[in-house]
Design an enzyme around this catalytic site. Sequence first.
Site, short mmCIF file in Angstrom:
data_model
loop_
_atom_site.label_atom_id
_atom_site.label_comp_id
_atom_site.label_asym_id
_atom_site.label_seq_id
_atom_site.Cartn_x
_atom_site.Cartn_y
_atom_site.Cartn_z
N VAL A 61 0.85 -1.52 -0.21
CA VAL A 61 -0.03 0.06 -0.30
C VAL A 61 1.03 1.60 -0.37
O VAL A 61 0.29 2.61 0.31
CB VAL A 61 -1.10 -0.24 0.85
CG1 VAL A 61 -1.91 -1.03 1.35
CG2 VAL A 61 -0.65 0.46 2.50
N ASN A 87 -6.93 -1.60 6.42
CA ASN A 87 -6.03 -2.19 7.89
C ASN A 87 -4.22 -2.69 8.27
O ASN A 87 -4.24 -2.72 8.85
CB ASN A 87 -6.94 -3.32 8.18
CG ASN A 87 -6.70 -4.97 8.70
OD1 ASN A 87 -6.62 -4.21 10.09
ND2 ASN A 87 -5.43 -5.53 8.50
N TYR A 153 4.52 5.61 16.31
CA TYR A 153 3.06 4.59 15.74
C TYR A 153 2.08 6.00 16.12
O TYR A 153 0.77 5.19 15.65
CB TYR A 153 3.27 3.59 16.75
CG TYR A 153 2.01 2.49 16.23
CD1 TYR A 153 1.70 2.02 15.08
CD2 TYR A 153 0.53 2.27 17.48
CE1 TYR A 153 0.76 0.61 15.05
CE2 TYR A 153 -0.06 1.37 17.08
CZ TYR A 153 -0.55 1.04 15.93
OH TYR A 153 -1.20 0.10 16.00
N VAL A 186 -4.88 -6.33 20.90
CA VAL A 186 -5.12 -8.25 20.30
C VAL A 186 -4.19 -9.02 20.09
O VAL A 186 -3.16 -8.47 19.53
CB VAL A 186 -6.13 -7.23 18.84
CG1 VAL A 186 -6.84 -8.34 18.12
CG2 VAL A 186 -6.97 -5.78 19.69
N ASP A 187 -4.35 -9.85 19.99
CA ASP A 187 -3.80 -11.22 20.78
C ASP A 187 -3.84 -11.22 18.66
O ASP A 187 -4.01 -12.26 18.58
CB ASP A 187 -3.58 -12.24 21.25
CG ASP A 187 -2.85 -13.36 21.43
OD1 ASP A 187 -1.54 -12.61 20.80
OD2 ASP A 187 -3.01 -14.14 22.27
P1 NAI Z 1 -1.13 -8.58 11.98
O1 NAI Z 1 0.82 -7.29 12.19
O2 NAI Z 1 -1.11 -9.51 12.20
O3 NAI Z 1 -0.91 -7.94 10.24
C1 NAI Z 1 -0.48 -6.87 9.60
C2 NAI Z 1 -1.13 -6.82 8.03
O4 NAI Z 1 -0.97 -6.30 6.97
C3 NAI Z 1 0.32 -7.84 8.08
O5 NAI Z 1 -0.48 -9.00 7.17
C4 NAI Z 1 1.32 -7.81 6.95
O6 NAI Z 1 2.10 -8.47 6.43
C5 NAI Z 1 0.39 -6.34 6.39
N1 NAI Z 1 1.14 -5.29 5.94
C6 NAI Z 1 1.87 -4.29 6.30
N2 NAI Z 1 2.58 -3.33 6.06
C7 NAI Z 1 2.01 -3.73 4.02
C8 NAI Z 1 1.75 -3.03 3.03
N3 NAI Z 1 2.90 -1.85 2.89
N4 NAI Z 1 1.06 -3.63 2.36
C9 NAI Z 1 0.03 -3.93 2.88
N5 NAI Z 1 0.11 -4.96 3.84
C10 NAI Z 1 1.19 -4.38 4.98
O7 NAI Z 1 -1.70 -6.19 12.17
P2 NAI Z 1 -2.75 -6.50 13.62
O8 NAI Z 1 -2.93 -6.87 14.50
O9 NAI Z 1 -3.87 -7.91 12.60
O10 NAI Z 1 -3.24 -5.37 13.35
C11 NAI Z 1 -4.06 -4.76 12.46
C12 NAI Z 1 -4.48 -3.55 12.23
O11 NAI Z 1 -4.83 -2.97 13.77
C13 NAI Z 1 -3.24 -2.65 12.48
O12 NAI Z 1 -4.24 -1.30 11.50
C14 NAI Z 1 -2.87 -2.08 13.37
O13 NAI Z 1 -2.20 -0.41 13.49
C15 NAI Z 1 -4.04 -2.15 14.75
N6 NAI Z 1 -4.06 -2.32 15.51
C16 NAI Z 1 -4.40 -3.75 16.28
C17 NAI Z 1 -3.81 -3.68 17.28
C18 NAI Z 1 -3.34 -5.14 18.37
O14 NAI Z 1 -2.52 -4.95 19.40
N7 NAI Z 1 -3.01 -5.83 17.80
C19 NAI Z 1 -3.82 -2.59 18.53
C20 NAI Z 1 -4.82 -1.24 18.17
C21 NAI Z 1 -4.60 -1.26 16.88
#
Ligand code: NAI
Length: 257
Positions: A61, A87, A153, A186-187
């Site tokens: 992205v 996301n 962040y 979130v785990d």
């Molecule tokens: P994750 O790390 O499990 O998944 C993120 C995904 O985004 C990965 O599959 C990664 O390959 C993909 N990604 C990263 N850079 C990319 C790029 N340049 N182009 C396309 N895809 C890309 O993360 P998670 O935990 O599922 O997070 C999802 C969303 O929720 C994120 O926006 C995160 O900031 C947000 N979030 C997560 C929290 C948590 O505790 N896990 C808490 C608050 C927000």
Amino acid sequence: MKLAHKTAILTGAASGIGIAVARRYLQEGASCLLVDLKLNDELQALQQEHPQRVALLQADVTRREDIAAIVSSAVERFGSIDILYNNAAIFDMHPLLDESWDSFDRLFAVNVKGMFFLLQAVARQMVEQGRGGKIINLSSQAGRRGEALVAHYCATKAAVISYTQSAALALAPHGINVNGIAPGVVDTPMWKDVDALFARYEGRQPGDKKRLVGEAVPLGRMGLPEDLTGAALFLASADSDYITAQTLNVDGGNWMS
Ligand code: NAI
């Protein structure tokens, strides 16, 4: 079937919250373009399970040409775009005095620039289609308040809340709802990095931070990716037609203390 005959784009769909939401949208009848940097086994399995309703796209992205490819792939495959689940994001942290320009550039390129310009490209398509749409941007409780070790962040996620409000106002005349979700903890695979970095900078044992944040949540545990899917479905469905410019907390009542 709250999303029957709807088409959705989901970024960061290979992991964590993204793949959980993809499964939920598919259960509710949507056709989905699932986008990530790598098309892993879980994405391939979803595609095999729903060959008519799942398309996969390897895209970054942060790349302008990939943003265009995401929109054109969805339109070519499914004819239109009704929902953007925006996301994809990365995490990083450092003591403030050691923050580097490189870390800033990387975080803002993915979490802010990628999210904003994909929103813009999808919104252009939705305006052309002339029948509204739903856009959901992933922020965080980290966007609600500062954290000493996580300045960049947190700033990216605060930017998402701000842009969600502006985009909602700009796109309201076109019947496009723009809302955000602010998860707490979130785990997901992202937490491997978070926990390791807190272990390094706070002198903790690996796993300590995860345990502590889980205990601090009023509902008594960290969230699971599936805990986010209800809000993601609600904001994508007609149930939220009169809601826009909001960022919904889905955090078990609190975040880190
Ligand atoms: P994750 O790390 O499990 O998944 C993120 C995904 O985004 C990965 O599959 C990664 O390959 C993909 N990604 C990263 N850079 C990319 C790029 N340049 N182009 C396309 N895809 C890309 O993360 P998670 O935990 O599922 O997070 C999802 C969303 O929720 C994120 O926006 C995160 O900031 C947000 N979030 C997560 C929290 C948590 O505790 N896990 C808490 C608050 C927000």
